[in-house]
Design an enzyme around this catalytic site. Structure first.
Site, short mmCIF file in Angstrom:
data_model
loop_
_atom_site.label_atom_id
_atom_site.label_comp_id
_atom_site.label_asym_id
_atom_site.label_seq_id
_atom_site.Cartn_x
_atom_site.Cartn_y
_atom_site.Cartn_z
N ASP A 37 0.83 -1.20 0.00
CA ASP A 37 0.00 0.00 0.00
C ASP A 37 0.87 1.26 0.00
OD1 ASP A 37 -2.78 0.99 0.37
OD2 ASP A 37 -1.99 1.81 2.24
N GLU A 86 1.75 -0.56 -4.95
CA GLU A 86 0.73 0.43 -5.27
C GLU A 86 1.43 1.78 -5.20
OE1 GLU A 86 -3.23 2.75 -3.88
OE2 GLU A 86 -1.57 2.33 -2.56
#
Ligand code: BGC
Length: 540
Positions: free
Chosen positions: A211, A285
């Protein structure tokens, strides 16, 4: 355009050609009737994913969390939130996935913890100047009495990126105030995450989706950001063309993103992953600004993949799609990484809606998907896209996205409405009985349920199944070379191995090249209708 040879028998590197399906656990399948999806629910639906024809699943966070950002606020990285189940449920999920031949990727959230994490609670208790505070980014405020935030950074979710605590110091949170940013220049942070990686690798997971991978390290000076937003204005309604304003804020050339030191973190993690048996992988990401900056995350000693968001950011346009394809392949050829493709995820407006919604949006979404699935590399699908789900206009009283609470922006709830499995009315088989899901499902979803679409050979679900089966037959052998063909300004056309792929993005039907139809996103004859894609083999 060609990429390095991806495969050798010693290193199968499954991820290079995989289709990976994102499960947003709250919204996938509810086993216990509390209206929130859970791990046993996911396990029970794994045969569906196998039959759909995907190779792997990525599951958004299921760790212990106050759920202020639905799990992207982690209070304990080594346990499961009771909402979702137990560690035994997680072990069963991993084992069942493997029995069915599916790989499983978990979500790692290293940029920030929850404010309920023991580290943050200890930091609050220990006070200014302590070792506990040094794990986060606590600073004195500006102005005579320190009542102004230390700099002008705005949160991705809107409003200021700093919150003041009782003793007067401020802490940084690039997202919600319940998500304090860790200080990755502090070695304790790296050590903690190495333990977390090992914890999940030991439990058998095949990889990590990382993330906010471009945000971990901040420019040391913490200088002001260039775009001074003040109080972020509310934006009103869903804008079908926009991906999301949150995404726009994470893509800026600002001192909190894409710092060179972040790559040291991934080199260390790569060494950890490489020390494990099997083919464990990481996917970043990272909302980087260009294909070139994306490629830096996938140098040979860093991540295996990075989400390539460029197609998702492009409008419906053959020329734009062509430049996405060439730009991506060119940038990656230098580092030997395989490309990734993605059209939807839990943070953006669903692509049926982005492409205009209704019949047109659905036709375009299917066509773009078919084109994406023909390209070298791996494709990421988001739960519900195989049903052709649209963004839902969730009523304000039901919205739960923290960005909605911080700014009044519509937020991301509309792409997170629970999956309809069967039946004529909500909860459409999402959970047992008639327990209603955490976000209300629309009244008109009966024709979109899995059960309804399984019974219809022309459904979007049937289309995905056929496309994935056709892809399986050639994905590993078709090579990585892509040759763009010129069939006019409004037509995206390329050849890859035995396949010729044509997408009509224009306003009139076009004559398609001769050849056998392997797959199509809608009915085709010798003419390729508008908003339609086809795969052909031409036999040469
Ligand atoms: C995730 C979001 C999340 C944010 C903060 C991301 O980019 O995909 O859903 O809100 O990180 O963790």
């Amino acid at each position: 355009m060609t990429l390095n040879d991806p495969k050798s028998p010693e290193a199968p590197e499954w991820w290079r050609h995989a289709v990976i399906y994102q499960v947003y656990p709250r919204s996938f399948a509810d086993s216990d009737g509390d209206g929130i999806g859970d791990l046993p629910g996911i396990t029970s639906r794994l045969p569906y994913l196998r039959d759909l024809g995907v190779d792997a699943l990525w599951i958004s966070p299921f760790y212990t969390s106050p759920q202020k950002d639905h799990g992207y606020d982690v209070a304990d990285y080594r346990d499961i939130d009771p909402l979702f189940g137990t560690l035994e449920d997680a072990d069963r999920l991993v084992a069942t996935a493997h029995e069915l031949g599916l790989k499983l990727i978990v979500d790692l959230v290293p940029n920030h913890t929850s404010d309920a994490h023991v580290w943050f609670q200890a930091a609050l208790a220990a006070g200014p100047g302590s070792a506990e505070r040094a794990r986060y980014l606590f600073r004195e405020g500006r102005g005579e009495d320190g009542s102004q935030p230390p700099n002008n950074w705005s949160s991705v979710f809107g409003g200021p990126a700093w919150t003041r605590v009782e003793d007067g110091q401020w802490y940084l949170h690039l997202f919600d105030s319940t998500q304090p940013d860790l200080d990755w220049r502090n070695p304790e942070v790296g050590d903690m995450f190495e333990d977390v990686l090992r914890f999940w690798l030991d439990r058998g997971v095949d990889g990590f989706r990382v993330d906010v991978a471009h945000g971990l390290v901040k420019e040391e000076s913490l200088r002001d950001q260039v775009v001074d937003e003040g109080d972020t204005p509310a934006s009103g309604e869903i804008n079908p063309e926009a991906v999301s304003s949150m995404v726009e804020r994470t893509m800026r050339d600002e001192p909190m993103w894409d710092q060179p030191e972040v790559h040291e973190v991934y080199r260390r993690w790569r060494t950890v992953l490489d020390s494990y048996e099997g083919d464990r992988m990481m996917v970043a990401e990272a909302w980087t600004q260009s294909a070139e900056s994306m490629a830096r995350f996938v140098r040979p000693d860093e991540m295996h993949q990075s989400f390539n968001f460029s197609w998702l950011l492009a409008p419906w346009s053959a020329e734009e799609f062509a430049s996405v394809v060439t730009g991506t392949l060119e940038a990656l050829s230098g580092v030997g990484a395989s490309p990734t493709w993605v059209l939807s995820n839990h943070d953006v407006v669903r692509h049926v809606t982005r492409y205009g919604g209704g019949a047109v949006g659905l036709a375009r979404a299917r066509a773009a998907t078919l084109a994406m699935l023909a390209l070298p590399g791996s494709s990421y699908l988001y739960e519900g896209e195989e049903l052709g789900l649209e963004q839902v206009d969730v009523e304000p009283e039901h919205r739960q996205d923290p960005s909605w609470f911080r700014t009044g922006e519509v937020g991301r709830d509309g792409c997170r409405v629970p999956v309809p499995w069967s039946g004529d009315a909500a909860p459409y088989g999402f959970g047992p009985g008639d327990a209603q899901p955490w976000l209300p499902q629309p009244d008109d979803w009966a024709p979109l349920t899995v059960a309804a679409q399984q019974a219809d050979p022309d459904s979007t679900l049937a289309f995905y199944q056929k496309a994935l089966a056709a892809r399986r037959a050639f994905a590993e052998t078709a090579g990585d070379e892509v040759e763009l063909l010129d069939l006019g300004r409004d037509v995206l056309a390329f050849r890859r191995g035995p396949l010729t792929v044509v997408v009509n993005c224009g306003e009139t039907p076009v004559t398609r090249p001769a050849g056998d139809v392997v797959a199509s996103s809608g009915p085709v004859s010798d003419l390729l209708p508008v908003d339609t894609a086809v795969w052909l083999t031409t036999g040469d």
